[in-house]
Write a protein that holds these residues in place. Structure first.
Motif, PDB file in Angstrom:
ATOM      1  N   THR A  44       0.606  20.872  70.649  1.00 33.94           N
ATOM      2  CA  THR A  44       1.718  19.992  70.284  1.00 33.94           C
ATOM      3  C   THR A  44       2.878  20.174  71.262  1.00 33.94           C
ATOM      4  OG1 THR A  44       1.062  20.451  68.019  1.00 33.94           O
ATOM      5  CG2 THR A  44       3.093  19.220  68.307  1.00 33.94           C
ATOM      6  N   SER A  45       3.176  21.423  71.587  1.00 38.19           N
ATOM      7  CA  SER A  45       4.324  21.681  72.469  1.00 38.19           C
ATOM      8  C   SER A  45       4.120  21.036  73.836  1.00 38.19           C
ATOM      9  CB  SER A  45       4.540  23.192  72.624  1.00 38.19           C
ATOM     10  OG  SER A  45       4.766  23.780  71.360  1.00 38.19           O
TER      11      SER A  45
ATOM     12  N   ASP B 228      17.678  16.281  65.757  1.00 34.65           N
ATOM     13  CA  ASP B 228      18.481  16.806  64.650  1.00 34.65           C
ATOM     14  C   ASP B 228      18.475  18.327  64.665  1.00 34.65           C
ATOM     15  OD1 ASP B 228      16.853  17.720  61.895  1.00 34.65           O
ATOM     16  OD2 ASP B 228      15.698  16.490  63.279  1.00 34.65           O
ATOM     17  N   GLU B 229      19.533  18.878  64.092  1.00 33.46           N
ATOM     18  CA  GLU B 229      19.772  20.326  64.172  1.00 33.46           C
ATOM     19  C   GLU B 229      18.665  21.135  63.521  1.00 33.46           C
ATOM     20  OE1 GLU B 229      23.508  20.451  62.219  1.00 33.46           O
ATOM     21  OE2 GLU B 229      24.649  20.074  64.074  1.00 33.46           O
ATOM     22  N   SER B 230      17.974  20.538  62.557  1.00 25.58           N
ATOM     23  CA  SER B 230      16.964  21.319  61.835  1.00 25.58           C
ATOM     24  C   SER B 230      15.553  21.089  62.366  1.00 25.58           C
ATOM     25  CB  SER B 230      17.036  20.985  60.340  1.00 25.58           C
ATOM     26  OG  SER B 230      17.051  19.587  60.169  1.00 25.58           O
ATOM     27  N   ASN B 231      15.456  20.408  63.502  1.00 22.79           N
ATOM     28  CA  ASN B 231      14.122  20.166  64.059  1.00 22.79           C
ATOM     29  C   ASN B 231      13.398  21.490  64.322  1.00 22.79           C
ATOM     30  OD1 ASN B 231      11.888  18.880  65.085  1.00 22.79           O
ATOM     31  ND2 ASN B 231      12.980  17.729  66.643  1.00 22.79           N
ATOM     32  N   PHE B 232      12.088  21.421  64.331  1.00 25.18           N
ATOM     33  CA  PHE B 232      11.262  22.600  64.581  1.00 25.18           C
ATOM     34  C   PHE B 232      11.678  23.237  65.910  1.00 25.18           C
ATOM     35  CE2 PHE B 232       7.088  24.513  65.842  1.00 25.18           C
ATOM     36  CZ  PHE B 232       6.960  25.369  64.772  1.00 25.18           C
ATOM     37  N   PRO B 233      11.930  24.550  65.918  1.00 28.65           N
ATOM     38  CA  PRO B 233      12.461  25.168  67.144  1.00 28.65           C
ATOM     39  C   PRO B 233      11.641  24.859  68.384  1.00 28.65           C
ATOM     40  CG  PRO B 233      12.654  26.683  65.324  1.00 28.65           C
ATOM     41  CD  PRO B 233      11.909  25.491  64.783  1.00 28.65           C
ATOM     42  N   SER B 234      10.318  24.883  68.303  1.00 27.01           N
ATOM     43  CA  SER B 234       9.543  24.653  69.525  1.00 27.01           C
ATOM     44  C   SER B 234       9.865  23.285  70.118  1.00 27.01           C
ATOM     45  CB  SER B 234       8.041  24.784  69.261  1.00 27.01           C
ATOM     46  OG  SER B 234       7.328  24.770  70.479  1.00 27.01           O
ATOM     47  N   ASP B 235      10.100  22.296  69.267  1.00 25.82           N
ATOM     48  CA  ASP B 235      10.422  20.963  69.773  1.00 25.82           C
ATOM     49  C   ASP B 235      11.752  20.997  70.539  1.00 25.82           C
ATOM     50  OD1 ASP B 235       8.260  20.603  68.061  1.00 25.82           O
ATOM     51  OD2 ASP B 235       8.882  18.591  67.474  1.00 25.82           O
ATOM     52  N   ALA B 236      12.708  21.746  70.008  1.00 22.30           N
ATOM     53  CA  ALA B 236      13.999  21.865  70.697  1.00 22.30           C
ATOM     54  C   ALA B 236      13.833  22.664  71.987  1.00 22.30           C
ATOM     55  CB  ALA B 236      15.013  22.544  69.775  1.00 22.30           C
ATOM     56  N   TYR B 237      13.024  23.716  71.947  1.00 24.37           N
ATOM     57  CA  TYR B 237      12.829  24.528  73.159  1.00 24.37           C
ATOM     58  C   TYR B 237      12.204  23.697  74.275  1.00 24.37           C
ATOM     59  CZ  TYR B 237      13.039  28.489  69.796  1.00 24.37           C
ATOM     60  OH  TYR B 237      13.379  29.368  68.801  1.00 24.37           O
ATOM     61  N   VAL B 238      11.230  22.874  73.907  1.00 23.12           N
ATOM     62  CA  VAL B 238      10.562  22.045  74.920  1.00 23.12           C
ATOM     63  C   VAL B 238      11.574  21.062  75.520  1.00 23.12           C
ATOM     64  CG1 VAL B 238       8.815  20.262  75.285  1.00 23.12           C
ATOM     65  CG2 VAL B 238       8.241  22.309  73.976  1.00 23.12           C
TER      66      VAL B 238
ATOM     67  N   HIS C  48       9.088  14.145  61.508  1.00 25.44           N
ATOM     68  CA  HIS C  48       9.108  13.248  60.349  1.00 25.44           C
ATOM     69  C   HIS C  48       9.327  14.009  59.040  1.00 25.44           C
ATOM     70  CE1 HIS C  48       6.644  10.027  57.998  1.00 25.44           C
ATOM     71  NE2 HIS C  48       7.925   9.790  57.928  1.00 25.44           N
ATOM     72  N   VAL C  49       8.606  15.129  58.886  1.00 33.25           N
ATOM     73  CA  VAL C  49       8.785  15.963  57.695  1.00 33.25           C
ATOM     74  C   VAL C  49       9.268  17.332  58.152  1.00 33.25           C
ATOM     75  CG1 VAL C  49       7.621  17.113  55.771  1.00 33.25           C
ATOM     76  CG2 VAL C  49       7.021  14.755  56.359  1.00 33.25           C
ATOM     77  N   ASP C  50      10.409  17.749  57.641  1.00 32.50           N
ATOM     78  CA  ASP C  50      11.027  19.011  58.043  1.00 32.50           C
ATOM     79  C   ASP C  50      10.104  20.193  57.718  1.00 32.50           C
ATOM     80  OD1 ASP C  50      14.110  20.162  58.526  1.00 32.50           O
ATOM     81  OD2 ASP C  50      12.795  21.498  57.384  1.00 32.50           O
ATOM     82  N   TYR C  51       9.862  21.029  58.724  1.00 26.07           N
ATOM     83  CA  TYR C  51       8.902  22.127  58.529  1.00 26.07           C
ATOM     84  C   TYR C  51       9.373  23.111  57.472  1.00 26.07           C
ATOM     85  CZ  TYR C  51      11.784  25.551  61.027  1.00 26.07           C
ATOM     86  OH  TYR C  51      12.790  26.406  61.382  1.00 26.07           O
ATOM     87  N   LYS C  52      10.677  23.205  57.303  1.00 23.13           N
ATOM     88  CA  LYS C  52      11.178  24.191  56.348  1.00 23.13           C
ATOM     89  C   LYS C  52      11.316  23.577  54.947  1.00 23.13           C
ATOM     90  CE  LYS C  52      13.834  27.646  58.201  1.00 23.13           C
ATOM     91  NZ  LYS C  52      15.084  28.274  58.646  1.00 23.13           N
ATOM     92  N   THR C  53      12.098  22.534  54.841  1.00 23.24           N
ATOM     93  CA  THR C  53      12.407  22.018  53.508  1.00 23.24           C
ATOM     94  C   THR C  53      11.409  20.985  52.996  1.00 23.24           C
ATOM     95  OG1 THR C  53      13.711  20.175  54.356  1.00 23.24           O
ATOM     96  CG2 THR C  53      14.874  22.269  53.990  1.00 23.24           C
TER      97      THR C  53
END
Ligand SMILES: *Cc1c(COP(=O)(O)O)cnc(C)c1O
Length: 451
Positions: free
Chosen positions: A138-139, A162-172, A208-213
């Motif tokens: 995915t990354s 968005d601020e709550s996006n999955f960290p790997s997506d932000a890192y990429v 699309h669906v937040d990994y945490k919440t």
């Protein structure tokens, strides 16, 4: 010639349609509205058994190899093992590789496996078979899609996420930014994305669906807002595909991707998948332009000329052995009615929520997911100051969910193999551990490398 086992990637007819094998279908005779929950008073384990007995998806559980004595509510992290996966891997390794050797690129159709598997996945996300391809992780897929999106909007300079996006997506995204000075990554709260899309935004990148919440964003509305401002959208479907029907083309989505090993059950580190709407195919330019994305890989030309369509999103040689379990899983998914999957997931989540609301006395436990099922994916998240230890105690009890830093417990519902009695047993175990402080044993506090 060596004899090949009857294990094949799906074949195509002369007109390009995929021929798929039909594995165990769910029972079509049973009505779909069979998951209604009664009022609290008559909601007991017996009733859960009755729900399982009339569940039209129930027979699919037999397609999975689940350990006895375990209630598995972590399919949104690593999906369960399809029974056919081991046999399929063995056939690919022993027959296709061992006996067929290099000939199998043709005779076993290895070379078209990425498109073939993509075309089987396509109906699950509401797109055409030639708009999806399976590749990489995915990354890595995300890196390719972000770069491709920026080239589709080359006059613009912002990636909005968005601020709550999955960290790997932000890192990429940050990795792309390091390559492209001048690129800005704008991060806003999830509910402010719509207003933050202006004419500098090249791409809106969201999960699309937040990994945490487990909160689900409005794909249709945000995609329309992005388009109104001239931006393209990239949706990460890692917690969506296989959890409920996704309608990318109905929503007008440009680019999407997702993970092969969560609800899709492709095995740890399974390859991911990419979607690009057909209208963008001719302009698609991705940065890891390897030979498998070349129009004629075996011409060994000096210059890169991209293949037509999704094939240009490939880079190197497809991981044939790693694709085998995903192929076995997609055999199960074939013909599964995702609307039914959604109905069952909503019923199981609602059951879990009600049981916890009614049986759990710990005032520190609070729901971190939206209470309204229409705003969720297929997992529930709860916060508790001792979430890590609580989850360890549950796992010791045979109930497997997971923990996400700093204080979140997640419980996922995977209707291909989760039963209503499992949900009952899990919710009861959660309440038991919390009500009697069963988490306080020091052995439940030690953190493992993977949490
Ligand atoms: C699970 C997940 C991934 C996984 O990425 P890998 O490259 O497979 O490790 C990426 N994005 C999201 C939103 C996920 O939930």
């Amino acid at each position: 010639m060596p004899k090949f086992a009857a294990i094949r990637w799906p074949r195509r007819t002369a007109d390009g349609k995929c021929i798929r094998s039909r594995v165990v279908p769910y029972d079509e005779r049973k009505p779909s509205m069979s998951f209604a929950l009664p009022d609290q008073h008559s909601l007991d384990r017996e009733f859960c058994r009755a729900l399982d007995a009339r569940d039209p998806l129930a027979s699919l559980r037999a397609e999975f190899d689940l350990p006895p004595g375990v209630v598995y509510l972590d399919g949104m992290s690593l999906g369960a093992l399809p029974r056919a996966a081991a046999e399929r891997v063995r056939a690919v390794v022993e027959c296709e590789w061992g006996r067929g050797l290099v000939r199998s690129w043709n005779t076993a159709e290895w070379i078209s496996a990425p498109e073939d598997l993509g075309s089987r996945l396509a109906p699950m996300i509401g797109v055409d078979g030639d708009e999806v391809i399976v590749a990489d992780s995915t990354s890595v897929c995300l890196f390719k899609l972000i770069c491709a999106a920026l080239r589709l909007r080359s006059e613009r300079t912002v990636i909005l996420t968005d601020e709550s996006n999955f960290p790997s997506d932000a890192y990429v995204a940050q990795g792309v930014q390091r390559l492209l000075p001048g690129l800005e990554i704008r991060r806003v709260p999830a509910d402010a994305v719509g207003q933050a899309i202006d004419r500098q935004v090249a791409a809106v990148l969201l999960t699309h669906v937040d990994y945490k919440t487990g909160a689900q964003l409005d794909m249709s509305e945000i995609t329309a807002q992005a388009h109104a401002a001239g931006a393209v959208v990239i949706w990460d479907l890692s917690h969506s595909t296989g959890a409920f029907p996704v309608e990318l083309n109905e929503c007008g989505v440009d680019l999407a991707l997702g993970c092969g090993y969560k609800y899709l059950n492709g095995g740890p580190g399974a390859p991911a998948y990419l979607f690009v709407a057909r209208r963008h195919h001719d302009a698609l330019d991705q940065p890891i332009s390897g030979w498998m994305g070349h129009v004629a890989p075996f011409a060994f030309d000096a210059e890169f000329v991209p293949a037509q369509g999704m094939r240009r999103m490939l880079s190197g040689t497809p991981p044939i052995v790693a694709l085998a379990p995903l192929a076995a899983s997609l055999d199960i998914w074939h013909d599964v009615d995702l609307q039914l999957v959604r109905e069952k997931s909503v019923a199981q989540s609602e059951l879990f929520l009600r049981l916890v609301e009614n049986q759990c006395a710990d005032p520190e436990l609070c729901l971190a997911s939206p209470r309204n099922s229409e705003l969720r994916g297929s997992h529930l998240a709860y916060r508790h100051p001792q979430s890590y230890a609580v989850m360890q105690a549950l796992i010791a009890d045979g109930v497997i969910g997971d923990f996400r830093d700093p204080d979140v417990m997640r419980f996922g519902f995977t209707p291909l193999y989760s039963r209503f009695v499992d949900v009952w047993d899990a919710a009861t175990a959660v309440c038991r551990v919390l009500n009697v402080g069963g988490w306080s044993d020091p052995r439940f506090q030690r953190r493992a490398a993977v949490t």
